[in-house]
Design a protein around this motif. Sequence first.
Motif, PDB file in Angstrom:
ATOM      1  N   ASN A   1     -17.812   9.815 -18.455  1.00 42.69           N
ATOM      2  CA  ASN A   1     -17.606  11.085 -18.021  1.00 42.69           C
ATOM      3  C   ASN A   1     -18.084  12.125 -19.222  1.00 42.69           C
ATOM      4  O   ASN A   1     -17.841  13.336 -19.253  1.00 42.69           O
ATOM      5  CB  ASN A   1     -16.250  11.433 -17.456  1.00 42.69           C
TER       6      ASN A   1
ATOM      7  N   SER B   1     -16.815  11.701 -22.165  1.00 45.80           N
ATOM      8  CA  SER B   1     -15.644  12.057 -23.218  1.00 45.80           C
ATOM      9  C   SER B   1     -15.553  10.767 -24.522  1.00 45.80           C
ATOM     10  O   SER B   1     -16.368  10.027 -24.172  1.00 45.80           O
ATOM     11  CB  SER B   1     -14.408  12.282 -22.699  1.00 45.80           C
TER      12      SER B   1
ATOM     13  N   SER C   1     -12.529  15.517 -25.099  1.00 46.34           N
ATOM     14  CA  SER C   1     -13.298  16.072 -23.722  1.00 46.34           C
ATOM     15  C   SER C   1     -14.722  16.185 -24.094  1.00 46.34           C
ATOM     16  O   SER C   1     -15.180  16.360 -25.150  1.00 46.34           O
ATOM     17  CB  SER C   1     -12.657  17.361 -23.272  1.00 46.34           C
TER      18      SER C   1
ATOM     19  N   TYR D   1     -11.560  18.050 -16.908  1.00 43.62           N
ATOM     20  CA  TYR D   1     -11.496  16.797 -17.859  1.00 43.62           C
ATOM     21  C   TYR D   1     -10.423  16.538 -18.785  1.00 43.62           C
ATOM     22  O   TYR D   1     -10.037  15.596 -18.818  1.00 43.62           O
ATOM     23  CB  TYR D   1     -12.904  16.905 -18.554  1.00 43.62           C
TER      24      TYR D   1
ATOM     25  N   ALA E   1     -13.910  13.639 -12.053  1.00 42.44           N
ATOM     26  CA  ALA E   1     -14.089  13.851 -13.471  1.00 42.44           C
ATOM     27  C   ALA E   1     -13.866  12.538 -14.355  1.00 42.44           C
ATOM     28  O   ALA E   1     -14.101  12.711 -15.479  1.00 42.44           O
ATOM     29  CB  ALA E   1     -13.562  14.973 -13.759  1.00 42.44           C
TER      30      ALA E   1
END
Lengths: 486, 59
Positions: A59, A61, A75, A87, A406
């Motif tokens: 994602n 991150s 994030s 997020y 997310a």
Amino acid sequence: MIVSAPLIMGVEVEYAITPLSTDVETFSREAVVRKILARGSAELVALRDHGGSGLFLSNGSRFYLDVGSHPEISSPECQSPFELVRYLRAGDQILQRLAREIVDVEPELQEILVLAGNVDYLGGGASWGCHESYMYRREAEDLVNELTPHLVSRIVYSGAGGFRLGASVPEFTISPRAAFTTRVLSRSTTESRGLISMKNESLAGTGSSRLHLICGENLRSELATVLKVGTTALVLALADAGFKIGSAVAIRRPIVALSAFAADPSCKAAFVQTARGRMRAIDIQRHYLEGVEAHLSHECMPEWAPRLCSLWGETLDGLDADPMGLSTRLDWPMKRMLFGQHIAQWKTSGAGDPAQQMQSLIRLREELIELDTRFSVLGETGVFEILDSGGVLNHRLAEAGDIAEAQVKPPPGGRAQLRGELIAALHGESETASCGWTSIVDWEHSRETTFPDPMATTCQWCSQKASAAYRGEHPDLVAFLASEGM
Amino acid sequence: MEDRNRQRETGTPGTDDSNLGEIRSQADELLRAGDAAVQRALSGDASAFLQANRQQGGQ
């Protein structure tokens, strides 16, 4: 004419872990944190980061171990505060799930508390961060003057709520992190912390820099989180475009003002001296709001600015009327109501002789601190989540969107999407690939790709020039990951 | 301003009289639920819990 950079923002959340077990040696905090990281490495779609201290996830991150045994999730780069809150919630859920899965397979482990707060009040006190990053283009000195009154006064809605550090009798504070903020600017992020870190690490190409704020707190309320990040991004956008809003309300002694505002849950009693005379935190915030609203049609303003201003104005109206009217929407009024109720019950529980009264007061103090801690626990045993799942809170924003998605997919647009999609493609394909904020190296195939521009939507593989720097930053953790078969 | 009024209609905070009753009602509901949540969450031995929860400083 200055053309403002796109609004890019991100938040790093340091969590605290408390294992609850009768076997405290096997399940020490350090051991459990390592288990969480190892499980994440085995289970999540991810690549290890260049330094070997953690992972980059699909994602977009970053998940790694920060100082003080605090797991951290940074994030991906987001383009609106609403996207960012999605997020952040996704990061919470990822970490909570990993902790729960470990408990499921370890009978001796009663529970792993994953704490989203930022302060331990015991002893001399300890704090860990919830840092914000914003991309900008102007000289930093301008931004410091423009931002400081905002950062000092925004705590009326962005404070986490808690207790004043070191007080023998519980004294409520809007922002417990404020006690750990002792200057406007700081080089260090672990002691003598400032509102703003001077760390010069842009994580972007030429012409852009990263404003790094270290005074914020991790919040459970979506509204409070969106306001904290969204208002700051808009104030920064105006400053980055050359507008002077903050200097009109320059505060003579910013850290003293921060402390005064934090100690005033009425939001009416604390006035500080500014360039416009004595003002409350709400007055300073209204000044910024008016400044942003006056420029809503300017090209530096993002499309989400009107919605954010609407939420900002309503919240200031509510705080001006009665902060406790926001007790279902913002963190600190929520906590203050719960603490107040607990104190009221204690008062009616009767009292004995002076010695018993003293013991009772000590127990009350401890219970209130435990309550503050339990409020921030992620998952079904946390007070906030019990209330939220019970439907009595009113903090959610529809724009936060699909948090489940997310957890695995990056935000659309920009290099976060590039990074996330490349991670998903390389995961399982290349045993030795590693990732950073601005590059991915595929060691197995001797190739690398870079994306210094946060708005990059394409990238190309090129021949990789082997660099020991990628591997050399965290040799202990590299060795640990290798020993765990990662 | 239109946006702000629309938000108030959907339950966001405001200062007009029509909202005060709703705010009080929400606060009462929070207090009732909060009491149950706190009783459920607290360990009963706060001192031991706080010792187990001692944290090192981070950033």
